[in-house]
Design a protein around this motif. Structure first.
Motif, short mmCIF file in Angstrom:
data_model
loop_
_atom_site.label_atom_id
_atom_site.label_comp_id
_atom_site.label_asym_id
_atom_site.label_seq_id
_atom_site.Cartn_x
_atom_site.Cartn_y
_atom_site.Cartn_z
N GLY A 280 0.82 -1.20 0.00
CA GLY A 280 0.00 0.00 0.00
C GLY A 280 0.86 1.26 0.00
O GLY A 280 1.84 1.35 0.74
N LYS A 281 0.49 2.23 -0.82
CA LYS A 281 1.28 3.45 -1.00
C LYS A 281 0.42 4.68 -0.71
O LYS A 281 -0.67 4.81 -1.26
N GLY A 282 0.93 5.59 0.12
CA GLY A 282 0.20 6.83 0.34
C GLY A 282 0.00 7.58 -0.97
O GLY A 282 -1.11 7.97 -1.31
N ILE A 283 1.08 7.78 -1.70
CA ILE A 283 1.02 8.33 -3.05
C ILE A 283 1.98 7.56 -3.93
O ILE A 283 3.10 7.25 -3.52
N PHE A 284 1.54 7.21 -5.12
CA PHE A 284 2.36 6.48 -6.08
C PHE A 284 2.53 7.36 -7.31
O PHE A 284 1.56 7.70 -7.99
N ILE A 285 3.77 7.77 -7.57
CA ILE A 285 4.08 8.65 -8.69
C ILE A 285 4.77 7.81 -9.76
O ILE A 285 5.89 7.36 -9.57
N SER A 299 0.63 8.98 5.79
CA SER A 299 0.96 8.47 7.11
C SER A 299 0.45 7.06 7.35
O SER A 299 -0.53 6.62 6.73
N HIS A 300 1.15 6.36 8.25
CA HIS A 300 0.74 5.06 8.80
C HIS A 300 0.38 4.05 7.70
O HIS A 300 -0.61 3.32 7.81
N SER A 301 1.17 4.04 6.64
CA SER A 301 0.94 3.16 5.51
C SER A 301 2.15 2.26 5.29
O SER A 301 3.18 2.41 5.94
N ALA A 323 5.33 8.09 10.10
CA ALA A 323 5.16 6.75 10.68
C ALA A 323 4.74 5.70 9.67
O ALA A 323 3.93 4.82 9.97
N ASN A 324 5.25 5.78 8.45
CA ASN A 324 5.01 4.71 7.49
C ASN A 324 6.04 3.60 7.72
O ASN A 324 7.16 3.85 8.18
N GLN A 325 5.67 2.37 7.39
CA GLN A 325 6.63 1.28 7.52
C GLN A 325 7.88 1.58 6.69
O GLN A 325 9.01 1.32 7.12
N ASN A 326 7.67 2.15 5.52
CA ASN A 326 8.77 2.61 4.68
C ASN A 326 8.40 4.00 4.20
O ASN A 326 7.41 4.18 3.51
N GLN A 327 9.15 5.01 4.60
CA GLN A 327 8.76 6.38 4.32
C GLN A 327 8.75 6.70 2.83
O GLN A 327 7.82 7.31 2.32
N VAL A 328 9.80 6.29 2.13
CA VAL A 328 9.92 6.58 0.70
C VAL A 328 10.51 5.36 0.00
O VAL A 328 11.40 4.70 0.55
N LYS A 329 10.01 5.09 -1.20
CA LYS A 329 10.65 4.09 -2.05
C LYS A 329 10.95 4.73 -3.39
O LYS A 329 10.05 5.13 -4.12
N TYR A 330 12.22 4.83 -3.71
CA TYR A 330 12.65 5.36 -5.00
C TYR A 330 13.86 4.57 -5.47
O TYR A 330 14.90 4.58 -4.81
N VAL A 331 13.71 3.88 -6.56
CA VAL A 331 14.83 3.18 -7.18
C VAL A 331 15.05 3.82 -8.54
O VAL A 331 14.34 3.56 -9.49
#
Length: 428
Positions: A280-285, A299-301, A323-331
């Motif tokens: 689950g993603k708060g925002i997916f760009i 938050s909390h995602s 407080a997200n399990q993973n704050q940011v994911k960028y590869v």
């Protein structure tokens, strides 16, 4: 004789020009009234069940007494409108067909049904709630639209489906158990405000649209909140989504849009994982460019912000990533700066300090380190994530702040969070 003829002519005009209010009490009288009605007439439906499929070909006002119901007997569309400026108000509409190919709907708006007003109705059925194509300025206000929760979500009709429509207004409606709450395709200048969405696929789904605005909508227990796909110049602000599975906000090949003061919280996929990219993603760009993303809360995602496939050319600042399990994911292979004019974002895990008390952290914040990327690229190494050696390497990397050539950096992290409720709606 001439005076008598003139009087007769004036009387005839008065009968033709005066709108009538007609009361109908059963299916036969409703069918006759619709066939004989003239522009401006009002049909008042008594408390009764009117069975069948009905057509509106004149610019009339249809309103129901409490309990008045149209029942399509599970075939076709309950009410089909081809005239402009029709008003449909206070009806219970139910049991229309479920053939999505033929656009079975509670209310079917065909070309010519411009400037209709559909207000204060209750629609319950398997197909589309309201379906419209090639229209101008329909208004859909204060309706309750429910699908069938026993049907697989992708086999349901959308609550409101509009295609090749200009300037629609969808306001103060409630949607539940449909496919998408509001689906817009090749639409321009839509206004979607103060709606409630629950137990459906996407709350609002934009495809190939332009110049739209959505504000103060609430979505809960959905697959996704607000999906902006292959669209541009959308102003999405002051919306809320919680208990979503896939995303709160999706920017998929969407450009030149303004995403402001929205809240996406508790976006969690029970079978998803960050390493596989289906969390689950708060925002997916995703492949989205030239968008402004400010003053939002993610938050909390599972993941607060996820970016992939060429989503680098966007401006992000004043957001709260909490407080997200993973704050940011960028590869990616680019070094990105997420701040604007000396203002960054608020990060709940930031451990820097603010010696000059200006509200901005003195150390840049990097929400991902090189080990995060390693685990995303090689999910099988996930077992090592919490090992003492990995924890030591993370600590060393954060202490020395090495110069990075790829990843996310916020050079002006905010020390305090500001609630989106305190942020004015503003304008684009």
């Amino acid at each position: 004789m001439l005076r008598l003829l003139l009087i007769c002519w004036l009387c005839t005009l008065s009968f033709i020009g005066v709108a009538q209010e007609l009361r109908v009490k059963d299916t036969v009288s409703l069918t006759q009234a619709l066939a004989q009605a003239q522009d401006g007439d009002t049909l008042v439906l008594d408390t009764a069940v009117f069975e069948g499929n009905f057509n509106v070909t004149r610019s009339i006002h249809i309103k129901g007494e409490a309990g008045a119901a149209l029942d399509a007997l599970r075939q076709g569309s309950a009410l089909t409108i081809t005239a402009p400026k029709v008003i449909v108000e206070g009806l219970n509409i139910r049991h229309w067909g479920r053939d999505l190919y033929y656009h079975d709907a509670g209310i079917l708006l065909l070309p010519g049904a411009d400037e209709v007003l559909i207000k204060g109705n209750r629609l319950v059925g398997d197909g589309f709630g309201i379906y419209g194509e090639q229209l101008a300025a329909p208004r859909i206000i204060e309706n309750n639209i429910s699908g069938n929760g026993a049907i697989y979500v992708l086999d349901r009709g959308d609550g409101v489906f509009l295609k090749h429509v200009s300037a629609p207004q969808v306001q103060d409606n409630h949607f539940i158990f449909v496919r998408d709450g509001v689906y817009l395709e090749s639409v321009t200048d839509s206004q979607i405000h103060h709606n409630q969405f629950a137990k459906l696929q996407y709350a609002i789904h934009y495809m190939y649209t332009r110049g739209d605005e959505a504000a103060h909508n609430q979505a809960i227990n959905v697959d996704g909140g607000y999906a902006l796909m292959s669209s541009k110049q959308i102003y999405l602000h002051h919306n809320h989504v919680s208990q979503a599975r896939d995303f709160g906000i999706l920017l998929n090949i969407t450009n030149e849009s303004h995403i402001q003061a929205n809240t996406a919280t508790d976006v969690k996929h029970p079978q998803g994982s960050v390493e596989l990219g289906n969390e689950g993603k708060g925002i997916f760009i995703y492949a989205a460019q030239n968008n402004r993303i400010q003053d939002n809360e993610f938050s909390h995602s599972d993941t607060g912000i996820s970016m992939a496939m060429g989503g680098e050319e966007n401006r992000l600042w004043h957001n709260r990533i909490i407080a997200n399990q993973n704050q940011v994911k960028y590869v990616g292979d680019t070094q990105l700066e997420w701040s604007y004019q000396g203002q960054g974002n608020y990060w709940s895990e930031y451990q820097g300090w603010d010696l000059d008390l200006d509200g901005i952290g003195d150390l840049a914040h990097r929400p991902n380190d090189s080990l995060d990327k390693l685990f995303w690229l090689y999910p099988e190494a996930k077992l090592l994530m919490e090992s003492p050696v990995v924890l030591l390497l993370r600590w060393v990397e954060r202490q020395f702040q090495p110069r990075m050539t790829t990843g996310i950096s916020d050079s002006f992290p905010l020390m305090q969070s500001v609630s989106p409720a305190l942020i004015d709606g503003g304008t684009q």
